[in-house]
Design an enzyme around this catalytic site. Sequence first.
Site, PDB file in Angstrom:
ATOM      1  CG  HIS A 290      -0.464   0.090   2.527  1.00 36.34           C
ATOM      2  ND1 HIS A 290      -0.184   1.292   3.144  1.00 36.34           N
ATOM      3  CD2 HIS A 290      -0.171  -0.871   3.445  1.00 36.34           C
ATOM      4  CE1 HIS A 290       0.247   1.071   4.374  1.00 36.34           C
ATOM      5  NE2 HIS A 290       0.277  -0.230   4.585  1.00 36.34           N
ATOM      6  CG  ASP A 302       2.772   0.470   7.873  1.00 38.82           C
ATOM      7  OD1 ASP A 302       2.279  -0.115   6.899  1.00 38.82           O
ATOM      8  OD2 ASP A 302       2.124   0.712   8.917  1.00 38.82           O
ATOM      9  CD  GLU A 336      -2.987  -1.375   5.652  1.00 39.64           C
ATOM     10  OE1 GLU A 336      -3.114  -2.348   6.405  1.00 39.64           O
ATOM     11  OE2 GLU A 336      -2.425  -0.308   6.018  1.00 39.64           O
ATOM     12  CD  GLU A 337      -1.254   2.293   7.845  1.00 34.97           C
ATOM     13  OE1 GLU A 337      -1.890   1.753   8.776  1.00 34.97           O
ATOM     14  OE2 GLU A 337      -0.066   2.042   7.611  1.00 34.97           O
ATOM     15  CG  ASP A 364       1.187  -3.615   5.308  1.00 26.71           C
ATOM     16  OD1 ASP A 364       2.084  -2.809   5.591  1.00 26.71           O
ATOM     17  OD2 ASP A 364      -0.011  -3.416   5.570  1.00 26.71           O
TER      18      ASP A 364
END
Length: 469
Positions: A290, A302, A336-337, A364
């Site tokens: 992501h 991340d 995504e978060e 991830d």
Amino acid sequence: MKFLLLTFVGVVHLLSLSSGKTICKNDISQRSFQEIKEEIASYGDVAKAIINLAVYGKAQNRSYERLALLVDTVGPRPSGSKSLEKAIQIMHQNLQEDGLENVHLEPVKIPHWERGEESAVMLEPRIHKMAILGLGSSIGTPPEGITAEVLVVTSFEELQRRAPEARGKIVVYNQPYVNYSKTVQYRVQGSVEAAKVGAVASLIRSVASFSIYSPHTGIQEYQDGVPKIPTACITVEDAEMMSRMASRGNRIVIQLKMGAKNYPDADSFNTVAEIVGSKYPEQVVLVSGHLDSWDVGQGAMDDGGGAFISWEALSLIKDLGLRPKRTLRLVLWTAEEQGGIGAFQYYQLHKANISNYSLVMESDLGTFLPSGLQFTGSEKARTIVEEVMSLLQPVNITQVFRAGEGTDINFWIQAGVPATRCSPPSPGPVLTWKLRSPNMIQARGRRTTELLGTELCLLLLKDRHIPAH
């Protein structure tokens, strides 16, 4: 990053170069499995070529350099931000210039939350300014803040037992760290559980096994019918300190100020590129990471590293002139978060063709020297993946573990599609990996990238699907 990418590329490429005879059924005979083993073994030279290019050739530092350029140029990429959309446009151009096929953007509606100014000050039993990070989607406080007494608990169960004490207070969770998947529930659900018993705010001990006075952020979720209260993470050190104070009978008072705001959903995109299969182009092996990140770091780990590892997998295959029999599709997710928003909308758009998906992969978990591959799927499928992993013996990464799940691929897993991700070494401290810079990735070793890449390549080569059952 080198070895992580080798693993990633190797698995995907062997799958995509496989024959069209499906093994998504549960009727693999001993004879056909022997044929599969022989076919996989025949790709030993391909595995060596990928390893040589990634570790010793012109590609040995490429994914790191690409990642460093993006994060240095764009910086943090929170959902709904202009910087995220700038990163998406840059990646769209990069994938086109890399010569990949069917490069395009798929529209997505995503949440837009901004942190604003925030602070927390202990007023009693002494003055102490606390480090905090508000949690994604949290509401803010009134401009003057919230000043209230604190109730410290170590679990949801303790909160329920002491519910009469919680009304009008700020609940502080000092939950022990068990592992990430279990402990993160306090970050996700803590505000709701506190609000149910009348709390005015919640502060959660950061979900980490180790701390250097470093609060974490992440998503939290409100619940319909439950009042929304402000929520943030505090450091492990401050949570422990307040727990000690409370055990001595000290009255603790905190003033919390948060300028967080939620805005209407924003327009964004999942970024897609392919190497089209030569024989079965409709069949897909999906590899992903992501592009979005939180706002308090560059998002290099991340999940910048995962996104660029995934891109590098396709680059290595293209550079070697390998043409998979089935399509290798790269998807760089957005939002995504915020709970896999981009991935969910992609699944809704493409699930009608789910039978054509051979394998889904996600990177991830950060960038590290992998100890093997995590896999979710049937036992028959596992035996095939184990054979594929045996070709990575030259770099000594051959183990196959359980639990290949991930936020962005769980929709496919729940529908029966096999899934993989690289397995980190034995559990180490969960520290500030969300915030680390490219220098941390470099220090942890670029070898991880190339390992992931080799694995993807090898899976794309083989003649059959991974069996789903």
